[in-house]
Design a protein around this motif. Structure first.
Motif, mmCIF file in Angstrom:
data_model
loop_
_atom_site.group_PDB
_atom_site.id
_atom_site.type_symbol
_atom_site.label_atom_id
_atom_site.label_comp_id
_atom_site.label_asym_id
_atom_site.label_seq_id
_atom_site.Cartn_x
_atom_site.Cartn_y
_atom_site.Cartn_z
ATOM 1 N N GLY A 1 0.797 -1.212 0.000
ATOM 2 C CA GLY A 1 0.000 0.000 0.000
ATOM 3 C C GLY A 1 0.836 1.272 0.000
ATOM 4 O O GLY A 1 2.043 1.211 -0.169
ATOM 5 N N PRO A 2 0.160 2.429 0.223
ATOM 6 C CA PRO A 2 -1.278 2.620 0.377
ATOM 7 C C PRO A 2 -2.047 2.220 -0.887
ATOM 8 O O PRO A 2 -1.630 2.539 -1.986
ATOM 9 C CB PRO A 2 -1.416 4.128 0.633
ATOM 10 C CG PRO A 2 -0.059 4.582 1.072
ATOM 11 C CD PRO A 2 0.906 3.716 0.356
ATOM 12 N N THR A 3 -3.179 1.560 -0.655
ATOM 13 C CA THR A 3 -3.974 1.019 -1.751
ATOM 14 C C THR A 3 -5.317 1.738 -1.841
ATOM 15 O O THR A 3 -6.096 1.706 -0.890
ATOM 16 C CB THR A 3 -4.217 -0.481 -1.546
ATOM 17 O OG1 THR A 3 -2.958 -1.148 -1.413
ATOM 18 C CG2 THR A 3 -4.984 -1.075 -2.710
ATOM 19 N N PRO A 4 -5.603 2.400 -2.964
ATOM 20 C CA PRO A 4 -6.895 3.077 -3.105
ATOM 21 C C PRO A 4 -8.024 2.082 -3.352
ATOM 22 O O PRO A 4 -7.783 0.921 -3.699
ATOM 23 C CB PRO A 4 -6.682 3.971 -4.335
ATOM 24 C CG PRO A 4 -5.640 3.259 -5.129
ATOM 25 C CD PRO A 4 -4.741 2.586 -4.141
ATOM 26 N N VAL A 5 -9.250 2.538 -3.187
ATOM 27 C CA VAL A 5 -10.417 1.715 -3.489
ATOM 28 C C VAL A 5 -10.498 1.519 -4.990
ATOM 29 O O VAL A 5 -10.327 2.469 -5.769
ATOM 30 C CB VAL A 5 -11.713 2.376 -2.975
ATOM 31 C CG1 VAL A 5 -12.931 1.571 -3.390
ATOM 32 C CG2 VAL A 5 -11.654 2.532 -1.464
ATOM 33 N N ASN A 6 -10.740 0.300 -5.422
ATOM 34 C CA ASN A 6 -10.826 0.027 -6.849
ATOM 35 C C ASN A 6 -12.049 0.718 -7.442
ATOM 36 O O ASN A 6 -13.121 0.742 -6.847
ATOM 37 C CB ASN A 6 -10.924 -1.485 -7.082
ATOM 38 C CG ASN A 6 -10.747 -1.848 -8.539
ATOM 39 O OD1 ASN A 6 -10.044 -1.162 -9.271
ATOM 40 N ND2 ASN A 6 -11.387 -2.923 -8.969
ATOM 41 N N GLY A 7 -11.873 1.289 -8.629
ATOM 42 C CA GLY A 7 -12.962 2.008 -9.274
ATOM 43 C C GLY A 7 -13.901 1.090 -10.018
ATOM 44 O O GLY A 7 -13.877 -0.136 -9.878
ATOM 45 N N ASP A 8 -14.752 1.676 -10.844
ATOM 46 C CA ASP A 8 -15.762 0.921 -11.576
ATOM 47 C C ASP A 8 -15.333 0.578 -12.997
ATOM 48 O O ASP A 8 -16.169 0.272 -13.839
ATOM 49 C CB ASP A 8 -17.068 1.719 -11.620
ATOM 50 C CG ASP A 8 -17.701 1.855 -10.249
ATOM 51 O OD1 ASP A 8 -17.536 0.923 -9.452
ATOM 52 O OD2 ASP A 8 -18.331 2.896 -9.987
ATOM 53 N N ASN A 9 -14.021 0.672 -13.260
ATOM 54 C CA ASN A 9 -13.558 0.344 -14.608
ATOM 55 C C ASN A 9 -13.811 -1.118 -14.937
ATOM 56 O O ASN A 9 -13.608 -1.992 -14.109
ATOM 57 C CB ASN A 9 -12.054 0.619 -14.730
ATOM 58 C CG ASN A 9 -11.710 2.058 -14.442
ATOM 59 O OD1 ASN A 9 -11.625 2.445 -13.285
ATOM 60 N ND2 ASN A 9 -11.520 2.844 -15.468
ATOM 61 N N ARG A 10 -14.238 -1.359 -16.158
ATOM 62 C CA ARG A 10 -14.432 -2.730 -16.594
ATOM 63 C C ARG A 10 -13.077 -3.386 -16.835
ATOM 64 O O ARG A 10 -12.161 -2.762 -17.358
ATOM 65 C CB ARG A 10 -15.246 -2.770 -17.899
ATOM 66 C CG ARG A 10 -16.693 -2.317 -17.751
ATOM 67 C CD ARG A 10 -17.356 -2.257 -19.119
ATOM 68 N NE ARG A 10 -18.760 -1.869 -19.008
ATOM 69 C CZ ARG A 10 -19.761 -2.726 -18.914
ATOM 70 N NH1 ARG A 10 -19.507 -4.031 -18.896
ATOM 71 N NH2 ARG A 10 -21.011 -2.309 -18.822
ATOM 72 N N ALA A 11 -12.960 -4.642 -16.475
ATOM 73 C CA ALA A 11 -11.733 -5.385 -16.748
ATOM 74 C C ALA A 11 -11.637 -5.643 -18.247
ATOM 75 O O ALA A 11 -12.582 -6.117 -18.872
ATOM 76 C CB ALA A 11 -11.728 -6.706 -15.987
ATOM 77 N N SER A 12 -10.473 -5.316 -18.831
ATOM 78 C CA SER A 12 -10.278 -5.506 -20.264
ATOM 79 C C SER A 12 -9.991 -6.963 -20.584
ATOM 80 O O SER A 12 -9.503 -7.720 -19.739
ATOM 81 C CB SER A 12 -9.112 -4.641 -20.755
ATOM 82 O OG SER A 12 -9.383 -3.274 -20.546
ATOM 83 N N ALA A 13 -10.273 -7.336 -21.806
ATOM 84 C CA ALA A 13 -9.988 -8.696 -22.260
ATOM 85 C C ALA A 13 -8.475 -8.902 -22.328
ATOM 86 O O ALA A 13 -7.708 -7.950 -22.462
ATOM 87 C CB ALA A 13 -10.614 -8.930 -23.628
ATOM 88 N N ALA A 14 -8.050 -10.165 -22.253
ATOM 89 C CA ALA A 14 -6.622 -10.481 -22.204
ATOM 90 C C ALA A 14 -5.891 -9.969 -23.434
ATOM 91 O O ALA A 14 -4.784 -9.430 -23.333
ATOM 92 C CB ALA A 14 -6.431 -11.992 -22.068
ATOM 93 N N ASP A 15 -6.483 -10.105 -24.616
ATOM 94 C CA ASP A 15 -5.797 -9.661 -25.826
ATOM 95 C C ASP A 15 -5.714 -8.138 -25.896
ATOM 96 O O ASP A 15 -4.776 -7.580 -26.469
ATOM 97 C CB ASP A 15 -6.474 -10.220 -27.077
ATOM 98 C CG ASP A 15 -7.950 -9.853 -27.163
ATOM 99 O OD1 ASP A 15 -8.495 -9.347 -26.159
ATOM 100 O OD2 ASP A 15 -8.562 -10.069 -28.235
#
Length: 275
Positions: A245-259
Motif C-alpha cells: 500500500g497505500p492502496t486506493p479503493v478500486n474504481g468501476d472500470n471494466r476489466a479488459s480482455a486479455a488480448d
C-alpha cells in the motif's frame, strides 16, 4: 530467502497485496464502460479546440526558449505543488538504457529512487544478462556482487515456472509477459551529504496477457524504501525494502480482455525516466 520475498523488493510480485479487479456486469457489449456519451455541442467543441491551441502555443514557447513548461511558468509565490514536476531537467547520462548522473541534492535523490524503481520492477529482471546490467547500474558496487548471487538463486527455474515463464524468463508462445512498476510519488525521509532514504509509492502490473492465459495481469500497490549512497558521483542503492500500500479503493472500470491488455502493453512503451 524465497523467490517471492526477494522479488518483493523490486515490484511486488511475491506476496504484496494485489487489488481486486471488478469484472464487467451484464452483457451490454459496450467495450468503453457504460452508456455512450452525448455528442458535444458546438460551444463545447470550440472550448476544447481553444484549450488545445493554448497548450500547443505553450509548448512552442517553451521549446523556443530552450526550456520546458515548468521553467517557463515558474512556481506560484506562496503556494506549493508537491505532485508537480520539479522543473529540474532530466539527467543527460545513461548507463546502458538506465538514466544516471543525478543531482547531488534532495530532488536528485527522489529522481534516482523513482527511476530505479521503474527498472527494478521491469521484465528485464527476469533475464540473466539484463538483470546483471540493471543491478550494477542502480546499486552501490559494494553490494552489487552479493545481491546478484542472491537474485540469481531466487530467479530459479521453479520460480520462473510459478509465474508462467520458462527457465530463460520467456513467456509461452502467444502470450505477453507484463512486469511494470509505475511510481505515483516520492519523498525523502532523511538525507545527509552522502546518503538518503527515499520512499517511492508505486503501482505495479504483473502477469501474462493473451488469450488462454491462466495468470492474468493484475495490479498491486506498494511502497519501496530505498537507502541511497552517494558514490562515484551518483546516487546508488545500498539497500531496499517494500511494504504493502497505500492502496486506493478500486474504481468501476471494466476489466479488459486479455488480448486488449497484451495489445496495450506492446503498443505503449514503458518510461525510462519517471521524475
Amino acid at each position: 530467502m524465497s523467490p517471492g520475498d526477494e522479488h518483493d523488493s523490486f515490484g511486488g510480485v511475491g506476496g504484496s497485496g494485489q487489488t481486486r479487479t471488478r469484472l464487467p456486469e451484464g452483457n451490454s457489449g459496450d467495450v468503453y464502460g457504460g452508456a455512450r456519451r452525448p455528442v458535444r455541442s458546438s460551444r463545447s467543441l470550440i472550448t476544447v479546440v481553444g484549450v488545445v491551441v493554448l497548450l500547443v502555443a505553450a509548448i512552442a514557447f517553451a521549446n523556443r526558449g530552450g526550456g520546458d513548461l515548468a521553467d517557463a511558468a515558474g512556481p506560484t509565490p506562496g503556494k506549493t505543488a508537491p505532485t508537480a514536476a520539479t522543473g529540474v531537467r532530466p539527467v543527460q547520462g545513461k548507463n546502458g538504457t538506465i538514466p544516471t548522473g543525478y543531482a547531488h541534492d534532495e530532488q536528485g535523490a527522489q529522481s534516482a529512487a523513482s527511476n530505479y524503481a521503474v527498472v527494478l520492477g521491469s521484465d528485464g529482471m527476469f533475464q540473466d544478462g539484463s538483470r546483471e546490467d540493471i543491478v550494477r547500474a542502480t546499486h552501490d558496487p559494494a553490494v552489487a556482487d552479493d545481491l546478484l548471487k542472491r537474485l540469481d538463486a531466487s530467479y530459479s527455474a521453479d520460480f520462473m515456472t510459478s509465474v508462467g515463464l520458462d527457465a530463460n524468463g520467456s513467456a509461452p508462445s502467444g502470450l505477453t509477459f507484463v512486469s511494470r512498476t509505475v511510481p505515483v510519488g516520492a519523498k525523502v525521509r532523511d538525507q545527509t551529504d552522502t546518503s538518503a532514504t527515499v520512499e517511492v509509492w508505486c503501482t505495479g502490473l504483473f502477469g501474462l496477457a493473451g488469450a488462454g492465459s491462466t495468470k492474468p495481469v493484475t495490479s498491486s500497490w506498494f511502497t519501496l524504501t530505498q537507502k541511497l549512497t552517494w558514490v562515484g558521483g551518483d546516487w546508488r542503492i545500498s539497500s531496499s525494502s517494500q511494504t504493502e500500500g497505500p492502496t486506493p479503493v478500486n474504481g468501476d472500470n471494466r476489466a479488459s480482455a486479455a488480448d486488449e491488455i497484451a495489445s496495450a502493453v506492446e503498443g505503449y512503451g514503458g518510461f525510462t525516466y519517471a521524475r
